[in-house]
Design an enzyme around this catalytic site. Structure first.
Site, PDB file in Angstrom:
ATOM      1  N   ASP A 183      32.491  35.879 -19.380  1.00 32.81           N
ATOM      2  CA  ASP A 183      31.264  35.430 -20.054  1.00 32.81           C
ATOM      3  C   ASP A 183      31.173  33.914 -19.942  1.00 32.81           C
ATOM      4  O   ASP A 183      32.140  33.239 -19.597  1.00 32.81           O
ATOM      5  CB  ASP A 183      31.281  35.866 -21.526  1.00 32.81           C
ATOM      6  CG  ASP A 183      29.872  36.016 -22.094  1.00 32.81           C
ATOM      7  OD1 ASP A 183      28.899  35.698 -21.380  1.00 32.81           O
ATOM      8  OD2 ASP A 183      29.753  36.468 -23.240  1.00 32.81           O
ATOM      9  N   HIS A 331      21.933  43.459 -15.785  1.00 33.17           N
ATOM     10  CA  HIS A 331      21.768  42.603 -16.970  1.00 33.17           C
ATOM     11  C   HIS A 331      21.396  41.156 -16.612  1.00 33.17           C
ATOM     12  O   HIS A 331      20.483  40.591 -17.208  1.00 33.17           O
ATOM     13  CB  HIS A 331      23.059  42.654 -17.796  1.00 33.17           C
ATOM     14  CG  HIS A 331      23.074  41.763 -18.986  1.00 33.17           C
ATOM     15  ND1 HIS A 331      22.150  41.867 -20.012  1.00 33.17           N
ATOM     16  CD2 HIS A 331      23.887  40.729 -19.339  1.00 33.17           C
ATOM     17  CE1 HIS A 331      22.409  40.954 -20.935  1.00 33.17           C
ATOM     18  NE2 HIS A 331      23.456  40.238 -20.548  1.00 33.17           N
TER      19      HIS A 331
HETATM   20 FE1  N7H Z   1      24.329  38.697 -21.663  1.00 26.86          FE
HETATM   21  N1  N7H Z   1      28.137  41.483 -20.523  1.00 26.86           N
HETATM   22  O1  N7H Z   1      29.310  41.350 -20.729  1.00 26.86           O
HETATM   23  O2  N7H Z   1      27.711  42.445 -19.898  1.00 26.86           O
HETATM   24  N2  N7H Z   1      25.787  38.573 -20.265  1.00 26.86           N
HETATM   25  N3  N7H Z   1      25.462  40.039 -22.695  1.00 26.86           N
HETATM   26  N4  N7H Z   1      22.923  38.712 -23.155  1.00 26.86           N
HETATM   27  N5  N7H Z   1      23.258  37.281 -20.695  1.00 26.86           N
HETATM   28  C1  N7H Z   1      25.803  37.692 -19.201  1.00 26.86           C
HETATM   29  O3  N7H Z   1      26.505  34.360 -16.920  1.00 26.86           O
HETATM   30  C2  N7H Z   1      26.611  40.682 -22.279  1.00 26.86           C
HETATM   31  C3  N7H Z   1      23.009  39.390 -24.336  1.00 26.86           C
HETATM   32  C4  N7H Z   1      21.994  36.820 -21.062  1.00 26.86           C
HETATM   33  O4  N7H Z   1      21.610  33.082 -15.986  1.00 26.86           O
HETATM   34  C5  N7H Z   1      26.956  37.921 -18.395  1.00 26.86           C
HETATM   35  O5  N7H Z   1      27.725  34.177 -18.705  1.00 26.86           O
HETATM   36  C6  N7H Z   1      27.057  41.574 -23.339  1.00 26.86           C
HETATM   37  C7  N7H Z   1      21.782  39.236 -25.091  1.00 26.86           C
HETATM   38  C8  N7H Z   1      21.572  35.784 -20.143  1.00 26.86           C
HETATM   39  O6  N7H Z   1      22.202  34.614 -14.562  1.00 26.86           O
HETATM   40  C9  N7H Z   1      27.638  38.967 -18.959  1.00 26.86           C
HETATM   41  C10 N7H Z   1      26.172  41.429 -24.377  1.00 26.86           C
HETATM   42  C11 N7H Z   1      20.961  38.440 -24.304  1.00 26.86           C
HETATM   43  C12 N7H Z   1      22.605  35.638 -19.230  1.00 26.86           C
HETATM   44  C13 N7H Z   1      26.900  39.387 -20.142  1.00 26.86           C
HETATM   45  C14 N7H Z   1      25.172  40.481 -23.977  1.00 26.86           C
HETATM   46  C15 N7H Z   1      21.707  38.100 -23.117  1.00 26.86           C
HETATM   47  C16 N7H Z   1      23.644  36.592 -19.597  1.00 26.86           C
HETATM   48  C17 N7H Z   1      27.325  37.203 -17.103  1.00 26.86           C
HETATM   49  C18 N7H Z   1      26.144  42.105 -25.722  1.00 26.86           C
HETATM   50  C19 N7H Z   1      19.552  37.964 -24.571  1.00 26.86           C
HETATM   51  C20 N7H Z   1      22.642  34.651 -18.064  1.00 26.86           C
HETATM   52  C21 N7H Z   1      28.160  35.985 -17.315  1.00 26.86           C
HETATM   53  C22 N7H Z   1      27.183  42.670 -26.275  1.00 26.86           C
HETATM   54  C23 N7H Z   1      18.616  38.706 -25.064  1.00 26.86           C
HETATM   55  C24 N7H Z   1      22.007  35.232 -16.818  1.00 26.86           C
HETATM   56  C25 N7H Z   1      27.390  34.744 -17.658  1.00 26.86           C
HETATM   57  C26 N7H Z   1      21.945  34.227 -15.692  1.00 26.86           C
HETATM   58  C27 N7H Z   1      24.833  36.743 -18.920  1.00 26.86           C
HETATM   59  C28 N7H Z   1      27.208  40.488 -21.002  1.00 26.86           C
HETATM   60  C29 N7H Z   1      24.106  40.117 -24.762  1.00 26.86           C
HETATM   61  C30 N7H Z   1      21.238  37.274 -22.116  1.00 26.86           C
HETATM   62  C31 N7H Z   1      28.936  39.534 -18.383  1.00 26.86           C
HETATM   63  C32 N7H Z   1      28.239  42.517 -23.323  1.00 26.86           C
HETATM   64  C33 N7H Z   1      21.463  39.855 -26.452  1.00 26.86           C
HETATM   65  C34 N7H Z   1      20.270  35.004 -20.207  1.00 26.86           C
END
Ligand code: N7H
Length: 479
Positions: A183, A331
């Site tokens: 993350d 995602h």
């Molecule tokens: Fe997400 N995951 O582990 O699957 N997220 N996220 N997220 N997320 C990102 O770039 C995850 C949540 C965004 O710029 C990564 O840091 C999980 C919410 C955005 O390319 C991973 C949860 C929201 C990005 C995860 C969760 C977002 C992003 C890749 C909840 C907004 C950047 C690593 C438990 C509504 C995208 C990284 C970009 C990246 C996960 C929540 C949004 C692995 C498990 C609620 C904008």
């Protein structure tokens, strides 16, 4: 230039943390609270200046290969709409409409397809929440000491309604969230703060392909993005009150993660499609668990790519118009579509957030095949319009099976319905979801597959919206 002495540190820089307490409180004695705030608390709040200096110190240590860490305590403070009313009276200025409505309003819950309040944590709903302290430290003992000290200073003028401790995961999982994905890889940069890494070339990029946004997208009182030109600043949005300058809105969502169920689902579905589970998990997220992006590593993980901050974000979606490398609904493609619709590039930059979450809850215990312990992500993000940024991403992207729209099968064939974000997308009434093309047609192919996801693996258990005032606002109007 941003006024780093005024802005709370978690917003533009991020508080350095291995442990973080979220202390949700109700104000019991307004007068005594204001006195304690001014006399004992405000001086402890970490502005963006020391947060930035600490980042620089950490980078220096890493460059010199020095082990160990300095004790870095952090404290930030936000207020809900109820908290602002307590402090300022009912004739206070009106803030962002979503903030004024609140995360727990039935309209917000309906718009975001969130679970109803009766399914939220009972303790969180135990009383009115006026504010939250974010307390950070690099070890648990220091955090506990810091918390006792803070609560001692505030005495009986507040009541703690609910508290949660977040922690980075142990050992090799340190940078990963509970599903095991790295993350904190991709964040928007801020013009005037994030240095461009290729000064001769793209001045609108920090690290390669990291968008540099005008600061008004995240901090009130500065120019935001022009909706028509990705490089140009837009106007400064009107402030709810002059003292709101240098403030920001924080969205907090306590998101439970059902880890054993997620892993079992991935294994079973991968077997059904005849692909290996890690590839299916990567197609759901858009990155491998290591953090390597599918756009640069479509079929095999490349951990060395993941570890290189100059390469792990250096991609776009325009070169993958048929979702061969990365599904439209993955995602990271859903939540930051980059140039997926090239004509809407400028518009898409108006829906970005700065994420500052941390995991909570224990590791999965041996033999825990059905979730027995509450664990997940304390999701935190900052913005200047909750409606246009966080809520837009959740509602119009993640929960919307038609987004990204206008895509067709290769060669201009039939229209594609991308499906839901399989990580955070929510169907109405917690219904079943689907995602298009879990099996990769890479580099070519036309096998049509759909991932059917009967249940959520990420479940909202509490949520609230906060205003993070400037240091001067805390020192004057609010205390
Ligand atoms: Fe997400 N995951 O582990 O699957 N997220 N996220 N997220 N997320 C990102 O770039 C995850 C949540 C965004 O710029 C990564 O840091 C999980 C919410 C955005 O390319 C991973 C949860 C929201 C990005 C995860 C969760 C977002 C992003 C890749 C909840 C907004 C950047 C690593 C438990 C509504 C995208 C990284 C970009 C990246 C996960 C929540 C949004 C692995 C498990 C609620 C904008």
């Amino acid at each position: 230039m941003l006024d780093l002495d005024e802005i709370q540190g978690d917003v533009p820089i991020g508080l350095q943390k291995d442990f973080e307490d979220f202390i949700f409180f109700k104000i019991l004695d307004k007068g005594a609270f204001k006195v304690a705030l001014r006399r004992d608390v405000i001086g402890r709040i970490t502005s963006a200046r020391p947060a930035q200096q600490r980042e620089q110190a950490i980078a220096r240590r890493q460059m010199l290969g020095q082990a160990g860490r300095d004790p870095m305590l952090g404290l930030n403070l936000g207020f809900t709409k109820d908290g602002l009313t307590q402090l300022l009276g009912s004739r206070r200025p009106t803030f962002d409409p979503s903030f004024e409505r609140g995360a727990d309003h039935p309209d917000t819950i309906a718009a975001l397809h969130d679970p109803s309040r009766s399914d939220w944590l009972k303790e969180f709903l135990g009383d009115r929440i006026d504010g939250a302290f974010l307390l950070t430290a690099h070890n648990r003992a220091l955090l506990t000491f810091h918390r006792h000290q803070l609560l001692g200073l505030l005495g009986s003028c507040i009541k703690v309604v609910y508290a949660e401790t977040g922690n980075t995961r142990p050992g090799r999982e340190r940078r990963n969230e509970h599903f095991g994905f790295r993350d904190g890889v991709s964040q928007p940069g801020i013009r005037g703060l994030t240095p461009p890494s290729r000064p001769s070339g793209a001045s609108d990029q920090g690290l390669p392909e990291q968008d540099l946004l005008w600061p008004g997208e995240f901090i009130l009182g500065y120019p935001g993005q022009d909706p028509r030109d990705p490089r140009k600043p837009g106007p400064i949005a009107p402030l709810p009150a002059p003292w709101a300058k240098n403030g920001s809105y924080m969205v907090l969502r306590r998101l439970g993660q059902r880890v054993p169920e997620f892993n079992a689902f991935v294994r079973a579905q991968a077997a059904r499609f005849g692909m290996y589970p890690e590839l299916l998990a990567a197609r759901m997220v858009g990155r491998w668990r290591s953090g390597a992006p599918l756009e640069l590593a479509p079929l095999d993980d490349k951990p060395s790519l993941a570890a290189d901050d100059r390469r792990n974000n250096d991609f776009s979606y325009a070169s993958d118009p048929w979702q061969r490398a990365c599904p439209y609904a993955a995602h990271i493609r859903k939540t930051n579509p980059r140039d997926d619709v090239p004509a809407e590039r400028a518009e898409m930059l108006r829906h970005r957030i700065i994420r500052r979450g941390i995991s909570f809850g224990p590791e999965v215990a041996p033999g825990e095949t059905t979730t027995r312990h509450s664990r997940g992500l304390m999701f935190v993000c900052y913005q200047t319009s909750i409606e246009r940024q966080f809520e837009f991403i959740q509602r119009n992207y993640a929960n919307n099976p038609d987004f990204v729209d206008g895509k067709r099968r290769p060669g201009g064939g039939t229209p594609v319905m991308p499906g839901f974000d399989p990580i955070i997308g929510q169907a109405e009434g917690s219904g079943a979801r689907t995602m298009d093309e879990p099996y990769p047609n890479y580099p070519a192919g036309s096998r049509r597959t759909t991932l059917a996801i009967p249940k959520q693996f990420v479940e909202l258990t509490a949520a609230a919206y906060f205003f993070m005032p400037s240091i001067t606002a805390l020192r004057t109007v609010l205390s």
